[in-house]
Design a protein around this motif. Sequence first.
Motif, PDB file in Angstrom:
ATOM      1  N   ASN A  76     126.164  83.249  28.824  1.00  0.00           N
ATOM      2  CA  ASN A  76     125.279  82.554  29.695  1.00  0.00           C
ATOM      3  C   ASN A  76     124.486  82.802  30.548  1.00  0.00           C
ATOM      4  O   ASN A  76     125.165  83.356  31.509  1.00  0.00           O
ATOM      5  N   HIS A  77     122.678  82.517  30.375  1.00  0.00           N
ATOM      6  CA  HIS A  77     122.356  83.345  31.064  1.00  0.00           C
ATOM      7  C   HIS A  77     122.734  82.552  32.600  1.00  0.00           C
ATOM      8  O   HIS A  77     122.412  83.145  33.517  1.00  0.00           O
ATOM      9  N   CYS A  78     123.212  81.066  32.806  1.00  0.00           N
ATOM     10  CA  CYS A  78     122.588  80.510  33.826  1.00  0.00           C
ATOM     11  C   CYS A  78     124.520  80.847  34.991  1.00  0.00           C
ATOM     12  O   CYS A  78     123.764  81.158  35.922  1.00  0.00           O
ATOM     13  N   ILE A  79     125.358  81.875  34.024  1.00  0.00           N
ATOM     14  CA  ILE A  79     126.819  81.722  34.522  1.00  0.00           C
ATOM     15  C   ILE A  79     125.985  83.122  35.338  1.00  0.00           C
ATOM     16  O   ILE A  79     126.952  83.154  36.120  1.00  0.00           O
ATOM     17  N   ALA A  80     125.429  84.317  33.980  1.00  0.00           N
ATOM     18  CA  ALA A  80     125.183  85.247  35.264  1.00  0.00           C
ATOM     19  C   ALA A  80     124.803  85.388  36.120  1.00  0.00           C
ATOM     20  O   ALA A  80     124.737  86.224  37.082  1.00  0.00           O
ATOM     21  N   HIS A  81     123.567  84.189  36.376  1.00  0.00           N
ATOM     22  CA  HIS A  81     123.249  83.977  38.126  1.00  0.00           C
ATOM     23  C   HIS A  81     124.195  84.118  38.893  1.00  0.00           C
ATOM     24  O   HIS A  81     124.076  84.072  39.980  1.00  0.00           O
ATOM     25  N   ILE A  82     124.651  82.619  38.734  1.00  0.00           N
ATOM     26  CA  ILE A  82     125.874  82.263  39.449  1.00  0.00           C
ATOM     27  C   ILE A  82     127.174  83.723  39.766  1.00  0.00           C
ATOM     28  O   ILE A  82     127.241  84.066  41.477  1.00  0.00           O
ATOM     29  N   GLU A  83     127.764  84.573  38.719  1.00  0.00           N
ATOM     30  CA  GLU A  83     128.261  85.418  38.616  1.00  0.00           C
ATOM     31  C   GLU A  83     127.937  86.416  39.914  1.00  0.00           C
ATOM     32  O   GLU A  83     128.249  87.455  40.282  1.00  0.00           O
ATOM     33  N   SER A  84     126.551  87.103  39.854  1.00  0.00           N
ATOM     34  CA  SER A  84     125.806  87.837  39.862  1.00  0.00           C
ATOM     35  C   SER A  84     125.681  87.463  41.819  1.00  0.00           C
ATOM     36  O   SER A  84     125.725  88.572  42.442  1.00  0.00           O
ATOM     37  N   GLY A  85     125.335  86.533  42.096  1.00  0.00           N
ATOM     38  CA  GLY A  85     124.677  85.940  43.430  1.00  0.00           C
ATOM     39  C   GLY A  85     125.985  85.814  43.607  1.00  0.00           C
ATOM     40  O   GLY A  85     125.788  86.445  45.442  1.00  0.00           O
ATOM     41  N   LYS A  86     127.179  85.378  43.337  1.00  0.00           N
ATOM     42  CA  LYS A  86     128.359  86.049  44.264  1.00  0.00           C
ATOM     43  C   LYS A  86     129.074  87.310  44.323  1.00  0.00           C
ATOM     44  O   LYS A  86     129.028  87.356  45.168  1.00  0.00           O
ATOM     45  N   TRP A  87     128.741  87.762  43.530  1.00  0.00           N
ATOM     46  CA  TRP A  87     128.970  89.616  43.551  1.00  0.00           C
ATOM     47  C   TRP A  87     127.692  90.076  44.643  1.00  0.00           C
ATOM     48  O   TRP A  87     128.321  91.069  45.492  1.00  0.00           O
ATOM     49  N   SER A  88     126.209  89.638  44.595  1.00  0.00           N
ATOM     50  CA  SER A  88     125.474  90.295  46.002  1.00  0.00           C
ATOM     51  C   SER A  88     126.141  89.764  47.700  1.00  0.00           C
ATOM     52  O   SER A  88     125.613  90.581  48.184  1.00  0.00           O
ATOM     53  N   THR A  89     126.600  88.766  46.804  1.00  0.00           N
ATOM     54  CA  THR A  89     126.916  87.281  48.952  1.00  0.00           C
ATOM     55  C   THR A  89     127.570  87.522  48.861  1.00  0.00           C
ATOM     56  O   THR A  89     127.993  87.456  50.510  1.00  0.00           O
ATOM     57  N   GLY A  90     128.854  88.024  48.452  1.00  0.00           N
ATOM     58  CA  GLY A  90     130.409  87.444  48.566  1.00  0.00           C
ATOM     59  C   GLY A  90     131.001  86.542  48.720  1.00  0.00           C
ATOM     60  O   GLY A  90     132.221  86.356  49.293  1.00  0.00           O
TER      61      GLY A  90
END
Length: 325
Positions: free
Chosen positions: A106-120
């Motif tokens: 899911n594209h929107c979930i990918a924004h969320i998960e990669s956002g968490k990955w990138s920011t901690g």
Amino acid sequence: MISLGIEGTAWNLSVGIVNDQKILSHQQHPYQPSDGGIHPREASQHHSDKIAKIIKKTVSNANIQPQQIDLISFSLGPGMGPCLRVIATAARALTLTLEKPLVGVNHCIAHIESGKWSTGLDDPIILYVSGANSQVLGYKSKRYRVFGETLDIGLGNALDKFARKLNLNHPGGPKIEKLAKKGEKLIELPYSVKGMDFSFSGLVTAAEKKLQRGEKKEDICYSLQEYSFSMLTEVAERALAHSGKKELLLCGGVGKNQRLKQMLKEMSLEYQIKFGYPKKELMGDNGAMIAHTAIKMYESGIEHSPGIEVKTDYRTDEVEVKWRE
Ligand code: AMP
Ligand code: MG
């Protein structure tokens, strides 16, 4: 685990290769409409022309052999049907050729998960604002729940639409941001927050009327940003208050905007909220976010058959988030 992800839900065709720690390689080739907005058939033609080349380039820049890739993934939706079908076909071909598992993300979930990955950030309220999507979300009991969302168009598309009235080509958001910096007067526009939802199309219509009446374009762009970003900030603030969460994540292409970041930062400071956003290359649509999310999904037991159908209206809260406690 080495994961290759393909993104191409709309205008940006992008491929990323990541492992558990970092991005190994990331390539993109955005579609640029000759005039007007994104035409789904033209965009899909662009994607199918470029995809083989981009995949090859991403693999060679990662300094790996294709056989070293452990997992193939692509954006399953939401997005434009013709574009989604091109990237799905490419992902299926890779899966079958390399004999590696496939995950549709899911594209929107990918924004969320990669956002968490990138920011901690660990458990944030998420403000996701892109071309087609605008949502405020928070995780609870295996779902990213939608607190509020746009009732009509995404804010990015709204900004792009107004930019076209100023004869500025796609993407319009950054050009409006530039003009807004020169704005001096706040012009009254509709402020439409309804409950926890918001809407933007009336705002664009009102802005167009102001333009016809001779208001300065810099002032209108400034006001358009002030109104729409205040609406988003208000809903994010209420979602934080309601949920008791102490973190705020901004993601999606509109999140590149400095003024939006500034407003959210000020609000977060007031309530001692930890505010973060991904680095620029992970902010807009990108393949690395798909590849990263696919690892999480695959490790939690999710795998799809090559026959999986794309989902143009795939909602964020449809997905069972098996990979989170
Ligand atoms: P995405 O769909 O996540 O790739 O986001 C694309 C959208 O982000 C387009 O509608 C752009 O106009 C918008 N966008 C990109 N940069 C900015 C910016 N600096 N300010 C506002 N909108 C932006
Ligand atoms: Mg997006």
